[in-house]
Design a protein around this motif. Structure first.
Motif, PDB file in Angstrom:
ATOM      1  N   GLY A 301      37.008   1.890 -31.455  1.00 45.15           N
ATOM      2  CA  GLY A 301      36.059   1.629 -30.369  1.00 45.15           C
ATOM      3  C   GLY A 301      36.698   0.750 -29.304  1.00 45.15           C
ATOM      4  N   HIS A 302      37.305  -0.332 -29.732  1.00 42.21           N
ATOM      5  CA  HIS A 302      37.904  -1.292 -28.801  1.00 42.21           C
ATOM      6  C   HIS A 302      38.870  -0.604 -27.834  1.00 42.21           C
ATOM      7  N   GLU A 303      39.809   0.149 -28.379  1.00 47.25           N
ATOM      8  CA  GLU A 303      40.813   0.785 -27.506  1.00 47.25           C
ATOM      9  C   GLU A 303      40.152   1.818 -26.598  1.00 47.25           C
ATOM     10  N   PHE A 305      37.070   1.732 -25.472  1.00 48.32           N
ATOM     11  CA  PHE A 305      36.281   1.043 -24.437  1.00 48.32           C
ATOM     12  C   PHE A 305      37.182   0.467 -23.335  1.00 48.32           C
ATOM     13  N   HIS A 306      38.442   0.183 -23.701  1.00 49.92           N
ATOM     14  CA  HIS A 306      39.387  -0.285 -22.682  1.00 49.92           C
ATOM     15  C   HIS A 306      39.574   0.732 -21.558  1.00 49.92           C
ATOM     16  N   ASN A 307      39.280   2.001 -21.819  1.00 51.38           N
ATOM     17  CA  ASN A 307      39.544   2.975 -20.765  1.00 51.38           C
ATOM     18  C   ASN A 307      38.837   2.590 -19.466  1.00 51.38           C
ATOM     19  N   LYS A 324      39.756  -8.258 -19.379  1.00 49.24           N
ATOM     20  CA  LYS A 324      39.656  -7.008 -20.133  1.00 49.24           C
ATOM     21  C   LYS A 324      39.428  -7.247 -21.618  1.00 49.24           C
ATOM     22  N   GLU A 325      40.004  -8.311 -22.188  1.00 53.90           N
ATOM     23  CA  GLU A 325      39.910  -8.471 -23.646  1.00 53.90           C
ATOM     24  C   GLU A 325      38.578  -9.091 -24.079  1.00 53.90           C
ATOM     25  N   GLY A 326      38.141 -10.141 -23.402  1.00 52.58           N
ATOM     26  CA  GLY A 326      36.857 -10.730 -23.769  1.00 52.58           C
ATOM     27  C   GLY A 326      35.746  -9.701 -23.626  1.00 52.58           C
ATOM     28  N   VAL A 385      41.278 -16.299 -25.944  1.00 53.12           N
ATOM     29  CA  VAL A 385      41.139 -15.286 -24.890  1.00 53.12           C
ATOM     30  C   VAL A 385      40.265 -14.122 -25.364  1.00 53.12           C
ATOM     31  N   TYR A 386      40.461 -13.686 -26.587  1.00 58.54           N
ATOM     32  CA  TYR A 386      39.725 -12.530 -27.096  1.00 58.54           C
ATOM     33  C   TYR A 386      38.313 -12.904 -27.543  1.00 58.54           C
ATOM     34  N   ASP A 387      38.233 -13.766 -28.542  1.00 59.99           N
ATOM     35  CA  ASP A 387      36.940 -13.959 -29.205  1.00 59.99           C
ATOM     36  C   ASP A 387      36.046 -14.977 -28.488  1.00 59.99           C
TER      37      ASP A 387
HETATM   38 ZN    ZN Z   1      42.055  -5.174 -26.258  1.00 60.01          ZN
END
Ligand code: ZN
Ligand code: PHE
Length: 861
Positions: A301-303, A305-307, A324-326, A385-387
Motif C-alpha cells: 500500500g505504502h509504495e 500510495f507514493h504514486n 512524501k513520507e509522513g 520523519v516517517y512516523d
Molecule cells: Zn515511503
C-alpha cells in the motif's frame, strides 16, 4: 579544501537555491555487464538562471569516458572532474550533453546506484544514488522526461525493465537484446529504476474506476511465484482503496513490482517499477507469520500510495522528505486500519512513537520532521520523519475532519501535480481549502523533541465542577535549545458513572484549562484518546483509577493505554520494593475475565494481556535501569503465569483451532492463543508437550515461530532441539532462515556470543546481504538487552567489531545498526564508559563512512 573535508560537509535547508539549469529530457543507454557497465546519458539542458555560467553535475564512483557538448567532443581541459562533480562553463541557454561513463555493478556492495547481486541488476537511486550511475543534477527539484535503453545478454537476463512503457524490444547480434522504455511523466532521478534478470512473472489486471485497464506484473525469484499472490491481491486492494478514500487513480498502463533479496530498505516507489525487499513481497502460510502478511499489505500500500504522494507531487529538496513520507505513512496506516483490527493497528503505531521515536528525540540525532541540516541524507530516513511525520498529518486530519482533510488533499494535488514542493505547500493547501488558520500548527515541522503534557485535576464539590489544568513543555533536544508551545489536538472522554462525554480540545498555549460542569467527584477524564497528539502525557492517576479505565472504557485504545500506565507504576514499585513487589489482585481479576471472556477483538485482548516489552519500559526512564527492567519483566510474567495457569490453559485450548488463513478472526485467535502459550511456557515441566505439539502440528509459521519465541523467552530446554529441527526444515529458504538467525541472536544467555560467531560462518550468511546482517545483529542489539548491555562490555564490542567490518561494505546498513550505541547517556556510568569507548573506536577508524561519521561524531560531541 581536501576531498575529505568537502565530503563531510553539512548541508542546510536555509541555503536552498533553485537549480540554475533544468534537464528537459534524459535519454539513458545501459550496456549491461556485471563487471563493466557502460552508461550513455543524453541530457537536454535549459538554463533557468540567466546569471549561471557554470554547470555542476553530481557524480560518484564513476569513470568518465567522454563528454560531448552538443555534437562536439570536449577536451579534458574544457571541464573539471573530481570525486564529486563534473563542472563546465556554458554560455548557451539550450544545449545537449552526451556523457559516457563506466561503472562496476558487481563491486557495488553499498547497494546504492546500479548494483549486481544474486544474478540480477538492480538500481536504488533514492536519495542520492543516481549520481553513481551518471553525472547529473541529482536533486529532486529537477524533473525530466526519461527514456531508457537497456542492452544485455538475452539468455542471462530475459527481463529488462525500466520505468514507464516498453516501446522497443529486439534481438541484436551476438546474443544481445535491446529493450527501450519511455516514461511519459517527468520525474526526479531518484525515481528512476532499472532491473535486469531472470524471474518468475505473475500477472494480473486492474480496472480503474474510470475504466482503464492496468497490467500488474510481479517479478520474483524463480519457484516463488505463488508467494507473490497475496501481495498482488494487496496491490489491487490498495488501488481500490485509494480511489474510494482519496479519489486518486493510477496513471500508467502497467504497474511492476520486482522482489530482490539484496535491498537496504523495505521497498522503493520508483515510478511504475517498484523494487521491494523480497521479505515484503513473498509470503505463504507455511513460511510467513501474520506480522509478515500485515507488513506486506501495508508496504505494498505504502509504495502504491507514493504514486500520488511522492511521485506526481514530489519533494523540492531532501529536507522536505516528510512531505512524501509522513503523508504516505499516514495513508498506509489508514489503509491498514480499514483492512484489519483498527485498534491494534493504532496501538502498534503508537508503540513505535513511544519507543523508537521518543528515543530518537532524546538522542544526539534528534531532529524535527523537517530536518534543518544534514550531512548524509541516508541518515534521515528516520522514525521521526516517517512516523512522527505521519502523526503530524494525523493531527491535521483530527483538526480538519475527514471532509476538510480530503478537501485539502484535493487542493494540494490540483495545485502541485507535476511539481517539486515543500511541506509548507502542503500545509498551505490544507489551510486554504478549510479557511483554517494553521500558522501556529506549522511549528510541528521545525521543532524537534517530545512535548510533555502535564495534567492536574481539581474538583469543586459545591459547583460539581472538575477543572483540568493542562501545561505543555518540550524539553531541549541535542539539536535545539529553545522550544515554543505547540497546537495539541486533545481528544477526551469523560467517564462519569453511566454518562460519558467526549470531545476534542485544541490546546494552543503553554497552559490552559478544561472545565467539566455537573460532574460527580469520581468522574474520570480519559485524555489523548487514540493518541491524538504525539506527546508524553504526565498525570497523577492512581492504580485504581487506571484500572477503572482499563476495565470499563468503551474505547479499546483507552483501555490498553490505561494498562500501560499501570505497568509503569508497577515497575516503579518493583524497583522501590527490591523485588518483593506483587502484582495487585485487581490485575489478575481483569486478566481472568479477559481470558474467560475475550473481547470480540481478540488481537486487542492479546495486547491487553501483554506485559510491556523491554523497550517500552525503558523509554519511560531518563536513565535506563537495564537490570531492574529485565528482572521485573521476568517476575511479572512469572506471577501472571502462576496465578492464572488454569485460565491461560483454558483460553489456549479454546483458541487453538484457528483457520490457517490470514484474516482478522484467525489472526486474533492466534495472537491470543500464543500470548497464553508464552506464559504457559514458563512452567517448563507442564509445557513441554504443549510446545512440542504446537510446533509439530502448526498450520503455519505464526504458530511455529510462537513456540520458538516462547521457549526462548522462558529459557525452556526444548528450544535447542526445536531450533535444530527448524534449521533442517528451512535450510533452503533464506527469508525463513532469517527468523532462525534472529531467534539465535536474541538468546538471553552468554552462549549467544559463540552462537553468533558460528552463524557468521553459516553457508547462508553473507555480510553483503542486509537482510542477513540485520537478522543477526539488529536482533542482537535490539532484542537481547541482557547480553547487549553486559557489564563486561562484550555486547558493545560485538556490535562495534561488526560495524567496523560492515561499514566499508555497506555504510547505510552500518549506520542504522549503530543507533543503540548513540544513546550512551541513557545508561549508568559504568556502561557509559564502555559505550563511549566503543564509539571512539569507530570514530578513529580510517575512512569511516559519512553515514557512520555523522552519527558517531554527534554522539561524542
Ligand atoms: Zn515511503
Ligand atoms: N522511499 C522509500 C519508502 O519509504 C524508502 C527508501 C528510501 C528506500 C531510500 C530506499 C532508499 O517507501
Amino acid at each position: 579544501m581536501s576531498a575529505d573535508t568537502n565530503s563531510r560537509q553539512v548541508k542546510r535547508l536555509a541555503d536552498y537555491q533553485a537549480p540554475d539549469f533544468f534537464i528537459e529530457t534524459t535519454d539513458l543507454t545501459f550496456e549491461l555487464a556485471a563487471d563493466k557497465t557502460l552508461v550513455t546519458a543524453v541530457l537536454q539542458f535549459r538554463r533557468a538562471n540567466p546569471n549561471a555560467l557554470e554547470l555542476r553535475l553530481d557524480g560518484q564512483q564513476l569513470l568518465l569516458l567522454a563528454v560531448h557538448y552538443n555534437e562536439r567532443l570536449l577536451q579534458p581541459s574544457e571541464y573539471q572532474c573530481d570525486a564529486q562533480q563534473l563542472r563546465l562553463s556554458v554560455t548557451d541557454d539550450d544545449f545537449k550533453l552526451t556523457i559516457k561513463t563506466e561503472i562496476c555493478p558487481q563491486a557495488n556492495t553499498a547497494l546504492e546506484g546500479l548494483y549486481f547481486a544474486n544474478g540480477s541488476f538492480c538500481t536504488q537511486c533514492e536519495a542520492e544514488g543516481f549520481r553513481r550511475i551518471t553525472y547529473y543534477l541529482d536533486r529532486p527539484d529537477v524533473l525530466s522526461v526519461f527514456s531508457t535503453t537497456i542492452i544485455a545478454d538475452a539468455n542471462q537476463y530475459p527481463y529488462l525493465l525500466s520505468n514507464g512503457n516498453k516501446v522497443a524490444d529486439r534481438l541484436l547480434a551476438g546474443g544481445q537484446r535491446l529493450v527501450r522504455w519511455q516514461d511519459p511523466f517527468p520525474k526526479p532521478c531518484y525515481l528512476f529504476a532499472l532491473v535486469a534478470g531472470d524471474f518468475e512473472l505473475r500477472q494480473d489486471q486492474y480496472t480503474t474506476k474510470s475504466g482503464r485497464v492496468v497490467e500488474l506484473a510481479f517479478y520474483v525469484e524463480k519457484g516463488q511465484g505463488n508467494k507473490a499472490l497475496f501481495a498482488l491481491e494487496a496491490l489491487k486492494r490498495s488501488m481500490r482503496w485509494d480511489e474510494e478514500r482519496f479519489g486518486l487513480e493510477y496513471d500508467l498502463d502497467t504497474y511492476m513490482v520486482v522482489a530482490v533479496d539484496f535491498f537496504n530498505m523495505g521497498a522503493m516507489e520508483n515510478k511504475g517499477l517498484n523494487v521491494f525487499n523480497s521479505k515484503y513481497v513473498l509470503v505463504s502460510n507455511n513460511t510467513a507469520t501474520d506480522t509478515d502478511f500485515f507488513n506486506v499489505e501495508s508496504i505494498i500500500g505504502h509504495e502504491y500510495f507514493h504514486n500520488w504522494t511522492g511521485n506526481r507531487v514530489t519533494c523540492r529538496d531532501w529536507f522536505q522528505l516528510s512531505l512524501k513520507e509522513g503523508l504516505t505513512v499516514f495513508r498506509d496506516q489508514e489503509f491498514s486500519r480499514d483492512m484489519g483490527s483498527a485498534t491494534v493497528n493504532r496501538i502498534h503505531a503508537v508503540q513505535v512513537i513511544r519507543t523508537a521515536q521518543f528515543a530518537e528525540d532524546a538522542s544526539p540525532m534528534a531532529h524535527p520532521i523537517q530536518p534543518q541540516q544534514v550531512m548524509e541524507m541516508n541518515n534521515f530516513y528516520t522514525v521521526t520523519v516517517y512516523d512522527k511525520g505521519a502523526e503530524v498529518i494525523r493531527m491535521l486530519h483530527t483538526l480538519l475532519g475527514e471532509d476538510g482533510f480530503q478537501a485539502g488533499m484535493r487542493l494540494y494535488v490540483q495545485r502541485h501535480d507535476g511539481q517539486a514542493v515543500t511541506c509548507e505547500h502542503f500545509v498551505q493547501a490544507m489551510q486554504d481549502a478549510n479557511h483554517y488558520d494553521l500558522s501556529a500548527f506549522r511549528r510541528w515541522y521545525q521543532q524537534s523533541g517530545t512535548p510533555e503534557l502535564r495534567v492536574q485535576r481539581s474538583y469543586d464539590v459545591h459547583k460539581q465542577q472538575l477543572t483540568l489544568t493542562l501545561r505543555q513543555h518540550t524539553p531541549a533536544t541535542a539539536d535545539q535549545a529553545t522550544k515554543l508551545p505547540l497546537v495539541l489536538p486533545i481528544r477526551y472522554q469523560l467517564v462519569d458513572g453511566e454518562r460519558s462525554e467526549s470531545g476534542l480540545f485544541v490546546m494552543q498555549l503553554q497552559e490552559e484549562s478544561l472545565v467539566f460542569t455537573d460532574v460527580s467527584a469520581t468522574a474520570l477524564p480519559v485524555l489523548l484518546e487514540d493518541f491524538s497528539a504525539p506527546v508524553r502525557l504526565l498525570h497523577d492517576y492512581s492504580e485504581q483509577e487506571l484500572l477503572r479505565i482499563a476495565k470499563a472504557a468503551s474505547n479499546g485504545f483507552a483501555r490498553w493505554d490505561a494498562l500501560q500506565s499501570c505497568w509503569m507504576l508497577w515497575l516503579q514499585q518493583y524497583i522501590q520494593q527490591g523485588g518483593a513487589f506483587h502484582l495487585p489482585e485487581a490485575l489478575f481479576e481483569l486478566y481472568a475475565t479477559l481470558l474467560n471472556q475475550p473481547l470480540p477483538d481478540k488481537s486487542l485482548t492479546a495486547e491487553l494481556l501483554k506485559v510491556p516489552d523491554y523497550g517500552t519500559f525503558a523509554e519511560s526512564f531518563p536513565q535506563i535501569p537495564v537490570d531492574s527492567i529485565l528482572a521485573a519483566s521476568a517476575a511479572f510474567r512469572l506471577q501472571i503465569s502462576e496465578h492464572l495457569s488454569k485460565a491461560l490453559l483454558q483460553c489456549y485450548q479454546q483458541h487453538s483451532q484457528a483457520a490457517a488463513e490470514y484474516n482478522e478472526e484467525a489472526v486474533g485467535q492466534r495472537a491470543l492463543k500464543n500470548r497464553c502459550l508464552d506464559y504457559l511456557s514458563m512452567h517448563h515441566g507442564d509445557s513441554q508437550t504443549l510446545l512440542e505439539q504446537q510446533y509439530h502440528t502448526a498450520s503455519g509459521m505464526t504458530d511455529k515461530l510462537a513456540v520458538l519465541k516462547a521457549s526462548l523467552h522462558s529459557e525452556h530446554p526444548v528450544f535447542e532441539s526445536l531450533m535444530q529441527h527448524f534449521a533442517n526444515e528451512w535450510q533452503q529458504d533464506v527469508l525463513v532462515l532469517d527468523k532462525w538467525f534472529s531467534l539465535h541472536a536474541a538468546n538471553p544467555t552468554e552462549q549467544v556470543f559463540d552462537t553468533i560467531a558460528a552463524l557468521c560462518q553459516h553457508p547462508k550468511f553473507s555480510w553483503q546481504n542486509p537482510n542477513r546482517v540485520r537478522a543477526l545483529f539488529h536482533a542482537f542489539a535490539m532484542q537481547n538487552p541482557g547480553q547487549f548491555h553486559r557489564l563486561d562490555g562484550r555486547g558493545y564490542q560485538l556490535l562495534t567489531q561488526t560495524l567496523l567490518l560492515l561499514d566499508p561494505i555497506n555504510p547505510q546498513v552500518a549506520a542504522r545498526l549503530v543507533t543503540p550505541l548513540l544513546s550512551w547517556h541513557r545508561y549508568d556510568s559504568e556502561r557509559q564508559i564502555l559505550i563511549k569507548q566503543a564509539l571512539r573506536q569507530l570514530l578513529e577508524k580510517d575512512g569511516i563512512s559519512n553515514d557512520l561519521y555523522e552519527k558517531v561524531s554527534k554522539a561524542l560531541a
